[in-house]
Write a protein that holds these residues in place. Structure first.
Motif, PDB file in Angstrom:
ATOM      1  N   LEU A 397      49.114 -19.151  99.969  1.00 34.73           N
ATOM      2  CA  LEU A 397      49.804 -20.536  99.741  1.00 34.73           C
ATOM      3  C   LEU A 397      50.367 -20.944 100.924  1.00 34.73           C
ATOM      4  N   ALA A 398      50.895 -20.077 101.827  1.00 38.99           N
ATOM      5  CA  ALA A 398      51.247 -20.445 103.222  1.00 38.99           C
ATOM      6  C   ALA A 398      50.376 -21.135 104.055  1.00 38.99           C
ATOM      7  N   GLN A 399      49.193 -20.610 104.085  1.00 34.86           N
ATOM      8  CA  GLN A 399      47.968 -20.801 104.817  1.00 34.86           C
ATOM      9  C   GLN A 399      47.576 -22.270 104.346  1.00 34.86           C
ATOM     10  N   LEU A 400      47.589 -22.600 103.061  1.00 34.33           N
ATOM     11  CA  LEU A 400      47.050 -23.729 102.614  1.00 34.33           C
ATOM     12  C   LEU A 400      48.160 -24.780 102.447  1.00 34.33           C
ATOM     13  N   MET A 401      49.535 -24.342 102.845  1.00 35.21           N
ATOM     14  CA  MET A 401      50.370 -25.354 103.030  1.00 35.21           C
ATOM     15  C   MET A 401      50.371 -25.820 104.580  1.00 35.21           C
ATOM     16  N   GLY A 402      50.129 -24.819 105.402  1.00 37.95           N
ATOM     17  CA  GLY A 402      49.414 -25.198 106.831  1.00 37.95           C
ATOM     18  C   GLY A 402      48.720 -26.190 106.979  1.00 37.95           C
ATOM     19  N   LYS A 403      47.619 -25.861 106.245  1.00 36.04           N
ATOM     20  CA  LYS A 403      46.306 -26.683 106.458  1.00 36.04           C
ATOM     21  C   LYS A 403      46.536 -28.123 105.718  1.00 36.04           C
ATOM     22  N   PHE A 404      47.269 -28.101 104.570  1.00 37.72           N
ATOM     23  CA  PHE A 404      47.216 -29.480 103.971  1.00 37.72           C
ATOM     24  C   PHE A 404      48.510 -30.420 104.056  1.00 37.72           C
ATOM     25  N   LYS A 405      49.535 -29.544 104.391  1.00 40.44           N
ATOM     26  CA  LYS A 405      50.626 -30.225 104.464  1.00 40.44           C
ATOM     27  C   LYS A 405      51.213 -30.841 102.941  1.00 40.44           C
ATOM     28  N   ILE A 406      52.206 -31.243 102.789  1.00 44.14           N
ATOM     29  CA  ILE A 406      52.749 -32.055 101.596  1.00 44.14           C
ATOM     30  C   ILE A 406      51.718 -33.116 101.352  1.00 44.14           C
ATOM     31  N   GLN A 407      51.425 -33.942 102.371  1.00 44.17           N
ATOM     32  CA  GLN A 407      50.595 -35.090 102.186  1.00 44.17           C
ATOM     33  C   GLN A 407      49.165 -34.721 101.582  1.00 44.17           C
ATOM     34  N   GLY A 408      48.767 -33.434 102.014  1.00 46.09           N
ATOM     35  CA  GLY A 408      47.307 -33.068 101.660  1.00 46.09           C
ATOM     36  C   GLY A 408      47.598 -32.684 100.321  1.00 46.09           C
ATOM     37  N   PHE A 409      48.351 -32.288  99.780  1.00 47.86           N
ATOM     38  CA  PHE A 409      48.449 -31.707  98.220  1.00 47.86           C
ATOM     39  C   PHE A 409      48.734 -32.933  97.257  1.00 47.86           C
ATOM     40  N   LEU A 410      49.270 -34.089  98.066  1.00 50.13           N
ATOM     41  CA  LEU A 410      49.209 -35.238  97.141  1.00 50.13           C
ATOM     42  C   LEU A 410      47.836 -35.774  96.951  1.00 50.13           C
ATOM     43  N   VAL A 411      47.232 -35.811  98.128  1.00 57.10           N
ATOM     44  CA  VAL A 411      46.196 -36.253  97.946  1.00 57.10           C
ATOM     45  C   VAL A 411      44.785 -35.606  97.123  1.00 57.10           C
ATOM     46  N   ILE A 412      45.113 -34.106  97.012  1.00 59.89           N
ATOM     47  CA  ILE A 412      44.507 -33.352  96.396  1.00 59.89           C
ATOM     48  C   ILE A 412      44.941 -33.730  94.510  1.00 59.89           C
ATOM     49  N   PHE A 413      46.324 -33.877  94.373  1.00 61.60           N
ATOM     50  CA  PHE A 413      46.757 -34.388  92.893  1.00 61.60           C
ATOM     51  C   PHE A 413      46.086 -35.862  92.804  1.00 61.60           C
ATOM     52  N   VAL A 414      46.034 -36.669  93.572  1.00 61.25           N
ATOM     53  CA  VAL A 414      45.302 -38.046  93.126  1.00 61.25           C
ATOM     54  C   VAL A 414      43.923 -37.770  93.033  1.00 61.25           C
ATOM     55  N   LEU A 415      43.196 -37.357  94.089  1.00 59.48           N
ATOM     56  CA  LEU A 415      41.760 -37.191  94.157  1.00 59.48           C
ATOM     57  C   LEU A 415      41.702 -36.230  92.752  1.00 59.48           C
ATOM     58  N   GLY A 416      42.258 -35.146  92.647  1.00 58.06           N
ATOM     59  CA  GLY A 416      41.838 -34.259  91.337  1.00 58.06           C
ATOM     60  C   GLY A 416      41.982 -35.113  90.043  1.00 58.06           C
ATOM     61  N   GLY A 417      43.178 -35.926  90.024  1.00 56.47           N
ATOM     62  CA  GLY A 417      43.472 -36.670  88.701  1.00 56.47           C
ATOM     63  C   GLY A 417      42.400 -37.824  88.294  1.00 56.47           C
ATOM     64  N   LEU A 418      41.819 -38.316  89.603  1.00 55.08           N
ATOM     65  CA  LEU A 418      41.050 -39.295  89.376  1.00 55.08           C
ATOM     66  C   LEU A 418      39.508 -38.782  88.816  1.00 55.08           C
ATOM     67  N   ILE A 419      39.273 -37.780  89.549  1.00 57.70           N
ATOM     68  CA  ILE A 419      37.917 -36.896  89.010  1.00 57.70           C
ATOM     69  C   ILE A 419      37.996 -36.652  87.627  1.00 57.70           C
ATOM     70  N   GLY A 420      39.295 -36.037  87.335  1.00 57.63           N
ATOM     71  CA  GLY A 420      39.486 -35.521  85.823  1.00 57.63           C
ATOM     72  C   GLY A 420      39.263 -36.614  84.887  1.00 57.63           C
ATOM     73  N   ALA A 421      39.930 -37.863  85.319  1.00 61.89           N
ATOM     74  CA  ALA A 421      40.017 -39.084  84.470  1.00 61.89           C
ATOM     75  C   ALA A 421      38.574 -39.329  84.121  1.00 61.89           C
ATOM     76  N   VAL A 422      37.494 -39.291  85.203  1.00 63.54           N
ATOM     77  CA  VAL A 422      36.173 -39.615  84.794  1.00 63.54           C
ATOM     78  C   VAL A 422      35.686 -38.410  83.945  1.00 63.54           C
ATOM     79  N   VAL A 423      35.964 -37.404  84.320  1.00 64.47           N
ATOM     80  CA  VAL A 423      35.209 -36.187  83.418  1.00 64.47           C
ATOM     81  C   VAL A 423      35.907 -36.059  81.910  1.00 64.47           C
ATOM     82  N   MET A 424      37.055 -36.669  81.911  1.00 66.21           N
ATOM     83  CA  MET A 424      37.604 -36.641  80.254  1.00 66.21           C
ATOM     84  C   MET A 424      36.977 -37.789  79.656  1.00 66.21           C
ATOM     85  N   PHE A 425      36.777 -38.943  80.357  1.00 61.45           N
ATOM     86  CA  PHE A 425      35.926 -40.048  79.801  1.00 61.45           C
ATOM     87  C   PHE A 425      34.793 -39.726  79.196  1.00 61.45           C
TER      88      PHE A 425
END
Lengths: 481, 360
Positions: A397-425
């Motif tokens: 988790l620490a390595q991922l935090m170092g790589k992504f930072k908070i903004q990276g996780f936000l990108v993951i959340f938004v990107l994953g959510g949008l992909i998820g919406a398409v899959v769910m549709f």
């Protein structure tokens, strides 16, 4: 005894014979406790492994009996503290690593669920919601019911007693017995095939993820993380809900109506709604025995009518923080608790603010097909990201935090959510086609032999996959809690 | 209670009928004959396939059905031997041999020995008619305890080969080896009775490989190096190999070389013959990989050793196919389909030329 073993199935069908053939007056007092004890004994190799469980149960029973006899606040709080401290000690929580823990291996399966049962009994006895005097046999049967011993579902004592009275009493009709087998085999299908496939794929993803966090490109890591966390969530769902299907169907064959734990959780359009659909009995328990008392306490401390919604936000945070913490004894579960607490409290706060400033509730907002779809997808993604605490260690988790930072996780959340919406549709479209096909096949699906042949084919698949499994079929994940 | 057991009985009875139906189907579509090749499993008579993401084979079952072939070639090695030495190509030049590719992805010397153990257990009397073709390369000589390989070839305390062997209950673990649970003469029958499950195993693997391929198409290990080119890409791939092969200090030392030499001696002592094929790697790996260089440095330890062992032949495929471009490889180790055909033909020619020495 592993639920997914020939031994367990033999034990279960033997228990049907024992329960149905034993005289009614001995059924609950003798046959059922003997079966429960036998089931627990299969988990141990030496008597010393059983002592901690015996001590835990004895402490719980003594507490309940004392509170029954003297409904005194001091005794109640002392008994509650003793139970909680014993539990924390036996589970070897990291934050008390300074303690001198028991050195020999002992049985820890089921402790978490026994805790819920004992605390519930203690509170309800103290509040006089349970009026009857609880006998040692009833206490043991309730806490160590072999159907719910390993991973629930969590039942209230009052509900359990009603069910206990019907143990082995009802002669099941052919169709009822068959329906139980349908659910049992569907449950096996979920656990053996679907959860294994999802877990294997998840493992396949994290093997490369774990060794490559520092070297790999961010985009590659981002895709891996979205997939790994999503497949872990699916694995957890199939594993746990499949286990519930098996347990509930076993219960029905014995005459128990165990409570449901899942209700299409991925249709949840908000994180709050998720907890009325996922691990329902756990969420209900926390609602009754943690959230409500917290809210009452806060409202008592700050008796301002306008503050109540905000106090609710705080109570949600505290409740879900504790619930997250309950899941494990390492620091990762502290993070999981914070993640859950943040999710529900932000969700609730958003709802409060929307009502206050725009006179519209969150539920109303998502009561539209597109916003509902997005709500479901983002709920899934947020939950999946939180569950990464189950499979990532602190360093990862620490390595991922170092790589992504908070903004990276936000990108993951938004990107994953949008992909998820398409899959769910797309899955919604497939489900519509499937539902229409089911309606057209109603005659075939009503045929006695066709449905049984189909079910036995499903069972053959389960057995074949059982052999095929990647070395082993994953254990029930909640067994470890 | 009567209704519960009646429903259970009906479902179990129908389950038995399904089993017989699939047993019949497997004999209809997959009769017991043909080339045994795990990469062409549906055409082989075991139709057992890899269960591992990186390839592998159900050698533990296949050997029981191939044990009666008078002459056979059993290919052992890692995934580059599995994909790079094609039984169908060997078969054209060696028509009197049953050829079985039993290579397992991620193998090191320990795993090669495990295959030998099961082959020896299944058919001690047929060892004289067997040629082992060991496809090795520098990546074969890593230690058992390398953590980077742990997930690939170990599951808990078992190697994937042992896990595979334990799957159907025909073996049990004993002293870190597999032991039979049935009498040897019952094993071929037990394997035949498993045919419906092997059939489904095969289908599951197909489904699995398709869905893994599907996902791989946009996030594979190659994708991990996405956006990287030239030197950066090569360095990243070499870093991955470092994880897989462990600390270079413990890699390809005298201990591993001797262990391989002992394996060669065991093969010969069992009555079989051995062809060691040193498989090529791309030019850039030869130039940049410290692991490759260490292997080349220590390779004489076993090459000199095998000179004293009868019925062993060694071929360095890189030397036999000089000047081949790096485009022969789909990545840092695996050959393309065309290159695999070329490798296989060269190996087959070599075996043909050495038949007499090998005892055939």
């Amino acid at each position: 005894m592993d639920f997914l073993s020939i031994k367990f199935f033999l034990f279960f069908f033997s228990s049907i014979v024992v329960i149905y053939l034993s005289p009614v007056r001995y059924r609950i007092r003798v046959a059922f406790p003997v079966l429960n004890a036998f089931f627990i004994l299969t988990y141990i190799n030496a008597p010393s492994q059983l002592w901690p469980l015996v001590v835990f149960l004895a402490a719980g029973f003594a507490g309940v009996r004392l509170v029954e006899t003297w409904a005194n606040r001091g005794i109640f709080l002392t008994a509650l503290s003793v139970i909680l401290i014993t539990f924390v000690y036996l589970k070897k929580y990291t934050f008390i690593s300074f303690a001198h823990f028991i050195q020999w291996p002992y049985l820890s399966v089921g402790l978490s669920y026994i805790l819920f049962r004992m605390v519930q009994m203690l509170i309800d006895v103290y509040q006089k919601s349970i009026q009857e005097r609880i006998s040692p046999v009833s206490f043991f049967n309730f806490c160590c019911n072999f159907l719910t011993f390993v991973s629930g579902p969590i039942q209230r004592y009052q509900d359990y007693k009603i069910q206990e009275a019907s143990l082995g009493q009802k002669a099941l009709k052919d169709t009822e017995a068959f329906d139980c087998f349908v659910r049992m085999i569907h449950g096996l299908f979920k656990v053996v095939i679907l959860s294994t496939m999802c877990l294997n794929y998840h493992k396949y993803l994290i093997v490369s993820l774990q060794g490559s966090i520092v070297n790999a490109s961010s985009l590659w890591l981002c895709r891996k993380f979205i997939l790994a966390s999503s497949f872990y969530t699916l694995y957890l769902f199939f594993n746990f809900s499949g286990y519930m299907d098996i347990v509930i169907s076993f219960g029905r064959l014995l005459g128990f109506q165990l409570p449901e734990n899942f209700n299409r959780p991925f249709a949840s359009r908000s994180f709050l709604e998720l907890w009325s659909r996922w691990h329902i009995t756990l969420a209900d328990w926390f609602k009754f025995y943690v959230f409500n008392p917290f809210l009452s306490l806060l409202a008592f401390r700050w008796p301002n009518r306008e503050a109540v919604p905000y106090l609710g936000v705080l109570a949600y945070f505290l409740t879900f923080f504790i619930m997250g913490l309950w899941h494990g004894s390492s620091w990762m579960f502290l993070i999981y608790g914070l993640f859950l607490g943040a999710g529900v409290s932000v969700n609730k706060l958003f709802d409060v603010l929307m009502r206050k400033y725009f006179s519209v509730s969150y539920n109303k907002m998502i009561d539209h097909s597109l916003s509902g779809l997005l709500g479901a997808a983002f709920t899934f993604m947020y939950f999946s990201m939180g569950l990464s605490c189950f499979w990532l260690d602190f360093n990862g988790l620490a390595q991922l935090m170092g790589k992504f930072k908070i903004q990276g996780f936000l990108v993951i959340f938004v990107l994953g959510g949008l992909i998820g919406a398409v899959v769910m549709f797309l899955m919604g479209l497939v489900r519509d086609v499937f539902d229409r096909a089911l309606v057209k096949s109603a005659v075939l699906l009503g045929n006695f032999y066709f449905v049984r042949a189909w079910l036995s084919f499903e069972l053959l698949m389960v057995i074949a996959f059982w052999f095929y499994g990647f070395g082993e079929i994953p254990d029930f994940v909640y067994k470890g809690f | 209670m009567k209704n519960i057991f009646r429903q259970a009985g009906i479902i179990l009875g129908l389950l038995g009928l399904w089993y017989l139906f699939f047993l019949f189907l497997t004999y209809l579509f997959y009769p017991d004959s043909g080339v045994v090749d795990d990469n062409q499993a549906h055409r082989g008579y075991t139709f057992t396939k890899s269960i591992y993401p990186d390839g592998g084979s159900s050698v533990d079952l296949g050997v029981w059905l191939s044990k009666n072939a008078p002459h056979r070639i059993i290919i052992i090695g890692s995934s580059n031997a599995q994909g790079g030495i094609r039984p169908t190509v060997l078969q054209t030049l060696l028509p009197d041999f049953a050829i079985y590719n039993g290579a397992i992805g991620g193998s090191n010397v320990t795993q090669l020995r495990e295959i030998l153990d099961v082959v020896r257990m299944s058919s001690p009397q047929s060892m004289k008619g067997t040629i082992f073709v060991a496809g090795i390369f520098y990546g074969t000589f890593f230690n058992d305890n390398v953590s980077g390989q742990h997930v690939l070839w170990k599951n808990k305390d078992l190697t994937i080969f042992q896990s595979d062997g334990l799957r159907y209950g025909l073996y049990k673990p004993k002293d870190n080896k597999l032991e039979l649970t049935l009498e040897p003469h019952l094993m071929p029958w037990a394997v035949r009775l498993l045919r419906p499950f092997l059939f489904w195993h095969c289908i599951f693997v197909d489904v699995r490989s398709h869905y893994v391929d599907f996902w791989d198409s946009f996030h594979s290990m190659t994708g991990m190096h996405e956006g990287m080119q030239g030197e950066e890409l090569k360095q990243s791939v070499l870093a991955q190999w470092k994880v897989s092969l462990g600390d270079i200090k413990g890699f390809a030392q005298a201990q591993q070389m001797n262990s391989f030499l002992e394996l060669c001696q065991e093969i010969i002592q069992s009555g079989a013959s051995l062809v060691i094929v040193d498989l090529p790697v791309p030019q850039w790996v030869r130039e940049k990989s410290a692991y490759y260089k260490k292997y080349i440095l220590n390779r004489p330890l076993y090459i000199n050793g095998i000179k004293n062992i009868p019925r062993v032949r060694y071929i360095d495929l890189g030397t036999s196919l000089p000047g081949r471009p790096d485009s022969d490889f789909s990545d840092s180790v695996h050959p393309t389909k065309e290159a695999a055909e070329m490798w296989s033909k060269t190996i087959a020619d070599f075996v043909v030329s050495q038949r007499r020495y090998l005892g055939f």
